[in-house]
Enzyme design. Structure first.
Site, short mmCIF file in Angstrom:
data_model
loop_
_atom_site.label_atom_id
_atom_site.label_comp_id
_atom_site.label_asym_id
_atom_site.label_seq_id
_atom_site.Cartn_x
_atom_site.Cartn_y
_atom_site.Cartn_z
CG ASP A 47 -0.35 -0.05 2.52
OD1 ASP A 47 0.88 -0.23 2.61
OD2 ASP A 47 -1.09 0.11 3.53
CB SER A 48 4.61 1.66 -0.06
OG SER A 48 4.84 0.49 -0.83
CG ASP A 86 0.34 -4.04 2.05
OD1 ASP A 86 0.32 -4.85 3.00
OD2 ASP A 86 1.26 -3.23 1.86
CE LYS A 116 3.12 -6.08 3.62
NZ LYS A 116 2.67 -4.92 4.42
CD GLU A 118 0.60 -1.62 7.77
OE1 GLU A 118 0.31 -0.88 8.73
OE2 GLU A 118 1.11 -1.20 6.71
CD GLU A 185 8.04 -0.83 7.42
OE1 GLU A 185 7.06 -1.53 7.08
OE2 GLU A 185 8.25 0.30 6.95
O1 KIV Z 1 3.64 -1.18 1.66
C1 KIV Z 1 4.80 -1.64 1.59
O2 KIV Z 1 5.56 -1.34 0.67
C2 KIV Z 1 5.23 -2.55 2.64
C3 KIV Z 1 6.65 -3.01 2.62
C4 KIV Z 1 7.58 -1.93 2.92
C5 KIV Z 1 6.86 -4.17 3.51
O3 KIV Z 1 4.46 -2.89 3.47
#
Ligand code: KIV
Length: 289
Positions: A47-48, A86, A116, A118, A185
């Site tokens: 989600d980055s 994510d 994924k 969090e 992280e």
């Molecule tokens: O959103 C993302 O890019 C991440 C990674 C940095 C693990 O969660």
């Protein structure tokens, strides 16, 4: 390990064999193709994408539709790497039913092998429910950007002994709940090393030192694409000045367009001899009228 697609059992075998796992983020078809061709084992549509590609100030505004849009593009670019996406903020926070439905969208329409999520604590119940629904889950603890308002700022997590022990407990709870892998992280190296030793599933570090089972970096960070004025966290290694290289390429193009050096005749198309003769004859006749 399988010759073709990387699978979740492959990652477990890699941990057991002491073979490091390389994971990288990707957000579209070209970055996916680059990551895959480079041999990444896991590609994460993080989600980055919010900060890195869409220009948001955080990951919080990212929607499930945006994740799906980028995930589908990435899926089209992969032939070997395991694809994980994510679950964005609020797509797994309301109810277990809604979480399963949203994860199902990423799997059925996005083509991911796993999602994924969090956090730990109450999230372990969610993980358990997803796994029972047949959905593979990657955990994520330590600095979890979706909790930025609770954390206050982007800083190392687990620096105090109590917090470090809590992180180890969180990793164990997630493993018990059924995650197949955990991203850790920005935590002290010593803490990540203990987590890696104490859980049976692979631990992928980012800013967590070299003792994890694998590493993940954001594509644009490792390729140096962030440009001047952007923060460069200590844990990031830039393998190329991508911004500089691409900036110079585009600047050269702009210069050459302005000077007339581009395009040359070599970049041009021509009429075949007969068509050329006929065309210019027609032009001459038209000019006479
Ligand atoms: O959103 C993302 O890019 C991440 C990674 C940095 C693990 O969660």
């Amino acid at each position: 390990m399988a010759e073709n697609r990387v699978t979740i059992p492959d990652l477990l075998s890699m941990k057991r064999a002491g073979q490091k796992i390389a994971m990288v983020t990707a957000y579209d078809y070209p970055t996916a193709r680059l990551a895959d061709a480079a041999g990444a084992d896991v590609v994460l549509v993080g989600d980055s994408v919010g900060n890195v590609v869409l220009g948001y100030h955080s990951t919080m505004p990212v929607t499930l539709d945006e994740m799906l849009h980028h995930t589908r593009a990435v899926a089209r670019g992969l032939s070997r790497a395991l694809l994980v996406s994510d679950m964005p903020f609020m797509s797994f926070n309301v109810s277990v039913e809604e979480t399963i439905r949203n994860a199902g969208v990423l799997i059925k329409e996005g083509g991911v092998s796993a999602v994924k999520i969090e956090g730990a604590g109450p999230r372990c119940e969610t993980v358990r429910a997803l796994c029972e629904a047949g959905i593979s889950v990657m955990g994520h603890i330590g600095l979890t950007p979706q909790s930025i308002h609770q954390l206050g700022e982007f800083k190392v997590q687990g620096s105090a002994a109590d917090d470090a022990s809590r992180l180890v407990d969180e990793a164990k709870s997630l493993a018990r709940a059924g995650v197949f892998c955990i991203v850790v992280e920005v935590v002290p190296r010593e803490v990540a090393a203990v987590i890696t030793r104490e859980v049976s599933v692979p631990v992928i570090g980012i800013g967590a030192g070299p003792d994890c089972d694998g590493q993940v970096l954001v594509f644009h960070d490792l390729c140096g694409l962030n440009g001047p004025g952007e923060k460069r966290p200590k844990h990031v290694k830039e393998y190329v000045d991508g911004f500089g290289v691409l900036n110079e390429a585009v600047a050269s193009y702009v210069r050459e367009v302005r000077s007339g050096a581009f395009p040359t005749d070599g970049h041009s198309f021509h009429l075949k001899v007969g068509e050329r003769r006929a065309f210019f004859a027609r032009q001459r006749d038209a000019e006479k009228v």
